[in-house]
Design a protein around this motif. Sequence first.
Motif, PDB file in Angstrom:
ATOM      1  N   PHE A  76      39.983  33.287  37.558  1.00 49.23           N
ATOM      2  CA  PHE A  76      39.691  34.023  38.787  1.00 49.23           C
ATOM      3  C   PHE A  76      40.553  35.269  38.904  1.00 49.23           C
ATOM      4  O   PHE A  76      40.074  36.345  39.295  1.00 49.23           O
ATOM      5  N   HIS A  77      41.818  35.156  38.550  1.00 46.87           N
ATOM      6  CA  HIS A  77      42.708  36.313  38.617  1.00 46.87           C
ATOM      7  C   HIS A  77      42.334  37.360  37.564  1.00 46.87           C
ATOM      8  O   HIS A  77      42.453  38.560  37.814  1.00 46.87           O
ATOM      9  N   ILE A  78      41.892  36.916  36.397  1.00 41.40           N
ATOM     10  CA  ILE A  78      41.400  37.859  35.382  1.00 41.40           C
ATOM     11  C   ILE A  78      40.207  38.635  35.923  1.00 41.40           C
ATOM     12  O   ILE A  78      40.094  39.860  35.724  1.00 41.40           O
ATOM     13  N   PHE A  79      39.330  37.950  36.622  1.00 43.96           N
ATOM     14  CA  PHE A  79      38.171  38.613  37.227  1.00 43.96           C
ATOM     15  C   PHE A  79      38.609  39.661  38.247  1.00 43.96           C
ATOM     16  O   PHE A  79      38.067  40.779  38.289  1.00 43.96           O
ATOM     17  N   LEU A  80      39.599  39.333  39.078  1.00 45.13           N
ATOM     18  CA  LEU A  80      40.086  40.293  40.069  1.00 45.13           C
ATOM     19  C   LEU A  80      40.664  41.534  39.405  1.00 45.13           C
ATOM     20  O   LEU A  80      40.383  42.669  39.818  1.00 45.13           O
ATOM     21  N   PHE A  81      41.492  41.337  38.375  1.00 46.44           N
ATOM     22  CA  PHE A  81      42.075  42.481  37.682  1.00 46.44           C
ATOM     23  C   PHE A  81      40.991  43.305  36.986  1.00 46.44           C
ATOM     24  O   PHE A  81      41.060  44.545  36.991  1.00 46.44           O
ATOM     25  N   ARG A  82      40.029  42.655  36.384  1.00 42.73           N
ATOM     26  CA  ARG A  82      38.960  43.393  35.704  1.00 42.73           C
ATOM     27  C   ARG A  82      38.203  44.272  36.696  1.00 42.73           C
ATOM     28  O   ARG A  82      37.924  45.449  36.419  1.00 42.73           O
ATOM     29  N   GLN A  83      37.869  43.716  37.860  1.00 39.27           N
ATOM     30  CA  GLN A  83      37.145  44.506  38.846  1.00 39.27           C
ATOM     31  C   GLN A  83      37.970  45.698  39.322  1.00 39.27           C
ATOM     32  O   GLN A  83      37.440  46.784  39.546  1.00 39.27           O
ATOM     33  N   SER A  84      39.257  45.501  39.462  1.00 44.08           N
ATOM     34  CA  SER A  84      40.113  46.610  39.885  1.00 44.08           C
ATOM     35  C   SER A  84      40.223  47.669  38.801  1.00 44.08           C
ATOM     36  O   SER A  84      40.128  48.876  39.083  1.00 44.08           O
ATOM     37  N   PHE A  85      40.412  47.262  37.559  1.00 45.61           N
ATOM     38  CA  PHE A  85      40.570  48.224  36.463  1.00 45.61           C
ATOM     39  C   PHE A  85      39.283  48.985  36.184  1.00 45.61           C
ATOM     40  O   PHE A  85      39.331  50.126  35.715  1.00 45.61           O
ATOM     41  N   LEU A  86      38.128  48.387  36.465  1.00 44.37           N
ATOM     42  CA  LEU A  86      36.869  49.094  36.280  1.00 44.37           C
ATOM     43  C   LEU A  86      36.737  50.273  37.237  1.00 44.37           C
ATOM     44  O   LEU A  86      36.004  51.229  36.959  1.00 44.37           O
TER      45      LEU A  86
END
Length: 202
Positions: A76-86
Amino acid sequence: IATGGIVGTLIGSALAGYGFARLRFPGRDFLFFVNLTTLMLPAWVVIVPHFMMFKWIGWLDTYLPFIVPAFFGNPFHIFLFRQSFLGVPRELEDAARIDGCSTLRIFLQIFLPLSRPVVATVGIFAFYYYWNDLLYPLVYLQSQLKFPVSLGLRMFQGSNAGMIHYPRMMAASMIAMMPPIILFLLAQRLFVQGVVITGVEK
């Protein structure tokens, strides 16, 4: 446990999120899909294999089973970081590469500073998880001196010959609640901003 878990979660999840968002490699989308499917896997399914593995390598009754796996990231945290970095403009990354920045330096000096709300959000989530976790300390720890607050409260509840002393129990619960409340109040603005940023894909 909470400090080690927060550090490990932030490092592992941020690096994995950056890889899924910005690096191009074969099977990236499939691996990200597999990462998301692990969110549907209950913790009770893997707790016995984890217990056997940690027993085999001699990590039982230590804090290593809580801290070391955190460095591999949380789905879940990987998903949050990915969305932010995109949401970070690619022009910033291209300009940094022209200036000679390496991939790791771009991650540390551009993406992380621009993602402080998400870092705060993940840090709060990780702290709440490790602070309130009861199942894994109950399985991996045997020495009472190593029990965390959550397990200590549970042992405190059953320490009076089956009788619950409610005033003392409420006082202990209030003391255990104070660090999460203080942390949320201090990081409330960043937390709310991080939820808004990660909830809207740019």
